[in-house]
Design a protein around this motif. Structure first.
Motif, PDB file in Angstrom:
ATOM      1  N   ALA A   1     -27.200  29.846  80.436  1.00 32.84           N
ATOM      2  CA  ALA A   1     -26.592  30.866  81.304  1.00 32.84           C
ATOM      3  C   ALA A   1     -25.083  30.919  81.097  1.00 32.84           C
ATOM      4  CB  ALA A   1     -26.926  30.585  82.762  1.00 32.84           C
ATOM      5  N   ALA A   2     -24.456  29.755  80.977  1.00 32.95           N
ATOM      6  CA  ALA A   2     -23.006  29.709  80.739  1.00 32.95           C
ATOM      7  C   ALA A   2     -22.681  30.309  79.375  1.00 32.95           C
ATOM      8  CB  ALA A   2     -22.503  28.274  80.841  1.00 32.95           C
ATOM      9  N   ARG A   3     -23.486  30.014  78.362  1.00 29.03           N
ATOM     10  CA  ARG A   3     -23.272  30.563  77.018  1.00 29.03           C
ATOM     11  C   ARG A   3     -23.432  32.090  77.037  1.00 29.03           C
ATOM     12  NH1 ARG A   3     -27.400  28.298  74.185  1.00 29.03           N
ATOM     13  NH2 ARG A   3     -26.585  26.302  74.862  1.00 29.03           N
ATOM     14  N   ASP A   4     -24.438  32.585  77.768  1.00 27.22           N
ATOM     15  CA  ASP A   4     -24.639  34.033  77.889  1.00 27.22           C
ATOM     16  C   ASP A   4     -23.459  34.696  78.586  1.00 27.22           C
ATOM     17  OD1 ASP A   4     -27.081  33.807  76.638  1.00 27.22           O
ATOM     18  OD2 ASP A   4     -28.268  33.904  78.502  1.00 27.22           O
ATOM     19  N   ARG A   5     -22.962  34.063  79.644  1.00 32.34           N
ATOM     20  CA  ARG A   5     -21.778  34.607  80.336  1.00 32.34           C
ATOM     21  C   ARG A   5     -20.564  34.599  79.416  1.00 32.34           C
ATOM     22  NH1 ARG A   5     -23.676  31.565  84.819  1.00 32.34           N
ATOM     23  NH2 ARG A   5     -22.170  29.925  84.322  1.00 32.34           N
ATOM     24  N   ALA A   6     -20.409  33.517  78.651  1.00 30.73           N
ATOM     25  CA  ALA A   6     -19.275  33.432  77.722  1.00 30.73           C
ATOM     26  C   ALA A   6     -19.383  34.510  76.646  1.00 30.73           C
ATOM     27  CB  ALA A   6     -19.212  32.048  77.087  1.00 30.73           C
ATOM     28  N   ASP A   7     -20.602  34.740  76.131  1.00 31.63           N
ATOM     29  CA  ASP A   7     -20.791  35.794  75.136  1.00 31.63           C
ATOM     30  C   ASP A   7     -20.482  37.167  75.728  1.00 31.63           C
ATOM     31  OD1 ASP A   7     -21.539  33.923  73.253  1.00 31.63           O
ATOM     32  OD2 ASP A   7     -23.715  34.250  73.497  1.00 31.63           O
TER      33      ASP A   7
ATOM     34  N   GLN B   1     -33.026  21.662  83.500  1.00 28.66           N
ATOM     35  CA  GLN B   1     -32.035  22.325  84.354  1.00 28.66           C
ATOM     36  C   GLN B   1     -30.689  22.441  83.631  1.00 28.66           C
ATOM     37  OE1 GLN B   1     -32.393  23.943  87.014  1.00 28.66           O
ATOM     38  NE2 GLN B   1     -34.397  23.314  87.721  1.00 28.66           N
ATOM     39  N   LEU B   2     -30.290  21.387  82.945  1.00 27.44           N
ATOM     40  CA  LEU B   2     -29.029  21.419  82.195  1.00 27.44           C
ATOM     41  C   LEU B   2     -29.092  22.435  81.056  1.00 27.44           C
ATOM     42  CD1 LEU B   2     -27.974  17.655  82.008  1.00 27.44           C
ATOM     43  CD2 LEU B   2     -26.777  19.515  83.144  1.00 27.44           C
ATOM     44  N   ARG B   3     -30.261  22.479  80.374  1.00 25.20           N
ATOM     45  CA  ARG B   3     -30.418  23.444  79.280  1.00 25.20           C
ATOM     46  C   ARG B   3     -30.333  24.871  79.816  1.00 25.20           C
ATOM     47  NH1 ARG B   3     -34.425  26.261  76.918  1.00 25.20           N
ATOM     48  NH2 ARG B   3     -36.043  25.429  78.269  1.00 25.20           N
ATOM     49  N   ASN B   4     -30.970  25.151  80.930  1.00 27.71           N
ATOM     50  CA  ASN B   4     -30.917  26.493  81.539  1.00 27.71           C
ATOM     51  C   ASN B   4     -29.489  26.833  81.982  1.00 27.71           C
ATOM     52  OD1 ASN B   4     -33.636  26.908  81.137  1.00 27.71           O
ATOM     53  ND2 ASN B   4     -34.232  26.288  83.230  1.00 27.71           N
ATOM     54  N   ALA B   5     -28.800  25.876  82.574  1.00 23.14           N
ATOM     55  CA  ALA B   5     -27.427  26.118  83.028  1.00 23.14           C
ATOM     56  C   ALA B   5     -26.502  26.365  81.837  1.00 23.14           C
ATOM     57  CB  ALA B   5     -26.935  24.935  83.852  1.00 23.14           C
ATOM     58  N   SER B   6     -26.673  25.572  80.761  1.00 22.63           N
ATOM     59  CA  SER B   6     -25.814  25.766  79.585  1.00 22.63           C
ATOM     60  C   SER B   6     -26.120  27.088  78.906  1.00 22.63           C
ATOM     61  CB  SER B   6     -25.943  24.597  78.612  1.00 22.63           C
ATOM     62  OG  SER B   6     -27.243  24.566  78.034  1.00 22.63           O
TER      63      SER B   6
END
Length: 178
Positions: free
Chosen positions: A31-37, A24-29
């Motif tokens: 998603a956050a990395r994709d949003r940041a990109d 879950q943490l890997r998926n959330a991170s």
């Protein structure tokens, strides 16, 4: 069940729970990395758009420098005439100051273009008969006093007496929109 099996079961549940939490943490991170990109790409695109707009602004500014200088020089001449009555008053004053013999005068307000700064103009039809030099000097003073005016018709004929001339003049004076 004995204690050993219970401990293994508890450990297995704890390991499955930790794997689930890590996933879950890997998926959330991710998603956050994709949003940041995505935000980074949008910011870069916006920055390049802003730079392009700055370049276009500088180009437009350099192209219109002369036009803006001319507009600034002519602005005071147009600001004095904000209505047809102002323009008519100004022509009457120039006629009075010139002391020429005015045979007839007719004023008419005409629409030029809609949605522009100058939407109408005052058209003055004037007929003057006086001394040649005096009349031509008055015509020069008229153009000097009202530099924004446009002479649309000027007919000069011999007058009835010696050195007189008969001048039929049509002047168009732009009226600045208030």
């Amino acid at each position: 069940m004995n204690n050993h099996k219970t401990a293994c079961l508890v450990l297995a549940i704890a390991i499955v729970g930790m794997l689930y939490g890590v996933n879950q943490l890997r998926n959330a991170s991710k998603a956050a990395r994709d949003r940041a990109d995505q935000v980074q790409m949008n910011a870069e695109a916006s920055e390049s758009q802003a730079q392009l707009s700055q370049i276009q602004l500088k180009t437009l500014d350099s192209k219109t420098t002369e036009l803006r200088k001319a507009a600034k020089e002519w602005q005071p001449h147009f600001q004095n005439l904000t209505s047809s009555q102002d323009a008519e008053q100004r022509i009457v004053e120039v006629i009075r100051e010139g002391d020429v013999f005015l045979i007839s005068q007719k004023f008419e307000s005409r629409d030029i273009e809609k949605d522009t700064l100058i939407t109408e103009a005052l058209v003055a039809d004037l007929t003057v008969e006086d001394d040649y030099a005096k009349t031509l000097n008055w015509l020069g003073r008229l153009e000097e006093e009202l530099p924004s005016c446009r002479v649309t018709r000027c007919n000069i004929k011999r007058g009835d007496r010696g050195n007189d001339i008969h001048l039929e003049l049509q002047v168009q004076i732009p009226v600045l929109k208030s």
